[in-house]
Design a protein around this motif. Structure first.
Motif, short mmCIF file in Angstrom:
data_model
loop_
_atom_site.label_atom_id
_atom_site.label_comp_id
_atom_site.label_asym_id
_atom_site.label_seq_id
_atom_site.Cartn_x
_atom_site.Cartn_y
_atom_site.Cartn_z
N GLY A 159 0.81 -1.21 0.00
CA GLY A 159 0.00 0.00 0.00
C GLY A 159 0.84 1.26 0.00
N GLY A 160 2.15 1.10 -0.02
CA GLY A 160 3.03 2.26 0.06
C GLY A 160 3.21 3.00 -1.25
N ASN A 161 2.89 2.38 -2.35
CA ASN A 161 3.00 3.03 -3.65
C ASN A 161 1.70 2.84 -4.41
N THR A 162 1.26 3.93 -5.03
CA THR A 162 0.03 3.89 -5.81
C THR A 162 0.24 4.59 -7.15
N TYR A 163 -0.64 4.27 -8.08
CA TYR A 163 -0.64 4.90 -9.41
C TYR A 163 -2.09 5.22 -9.77
N TYR A 164 -2.29 6.37 -10.41
CA TYR A 164 -3.61 6.75 -10.91
C TYR A 164 -3.50 7.25 -12.34
N VAL A 165 -4.44 6.88 -13.16
CA VAL A 165 -4.51 7.47 -14.49
C VAL A 165 -4.93 8.93 -14.31
N ASP A 166 -4.47 9.80 -15.19
CA ASP A 166 -4.67 11.23 -15.01
C ASP A 166 -6.15 11.61 -14.84
N SER A 167 -7.02 10.92 -15.54
CA SER A 167 -8.43 11.31 -15.55
C SER A 167 -9.13 11.09 -14.21
N VAL A 168 -8.53 10.34 -13.29
CA VAL A 168 -9.18 10.10 -12.01
C VAL A 168 -8.41 10.68 -10.83
N LYS A 169 -7.24 11.26 -11.09
CA LYS A 169 -6.45 11.84 -10.01
C LYS A 169 -7.26 12.91 -9.27
N GLY A 170 -7.21 12.83 -7.96
CA GLY A 170 -7.94 13.78 -7.15
C GLY A 170 -9.39 13.39 -6.91
N ARG A 171 -9.89 12.38 -7.64
CA ARG A 171 -11.28 11.94 -7.47
C ARG A 171 -11.37 10.53 -6.92
#
Length: 126
Positions: A55-67
């Motif tokens: 759980g120490g590293n995560t990745y998000y596609v740009d379209s969902v970052k912050g949501r």
């Protein structure tokens, strides 16, 4: 071998929230990286978010970052995807996936993952 079962999908109004869960069988959940993918009709299956074994590293596609927020509870053998501010671009079948643990969460192709759930439908009404 691990079996994955998603839950939490459904119909929500634009701007609303849903929390998806991915329950894994077995005692070795903590040795797997997890990811959420989504596939809309006529489109490719794309990664939404990924998380490494700890759980120490995560990745998000740009379209969902912050949501959207991906998380996991290794004690409960469950991964989560909290989805806020859902919009008309988000409806799809959402599937969780697992693969052998790595330190990095930057594993974003379907072929990076070994095990898949059956998927849960997310629908957003405008």
């Amino acid at each position: 071998q691990v079996q994955l079962v998603e839950s939490g999908g459904g119909l929500v109004q634009a701007g609303g929230s849903l929390r998806l869960s991915c329950a894994a069988s077995g005692r070795t959940f903590g040795t797997y990286n997890m990811a959420w993918f989504r596939q809309a009709p006529g489109k490719e299956r794309d990664v939404v978010a990924a998380i490494n074994w700890s759980g120490g590293n995560t990745y998000y596609v740009d379209s969902v970052k912050g949501r959207f927020t991906i998380s996991r509870d290794n004690g409960k053998n469950t991964a989560y995807l909290q989805m806020n501010s859902l919009n008309p671009e988000d409806p799809a079948i959402y599937s969780c996936a697992a693969r052998a643990a790595t330190a990095s969460a930057y594993l974003i192709r379907p072929y990076d993952y070994t095990y898949w759930g059956q998927g849960t439908q997310v629908t957003v009404s405008s």
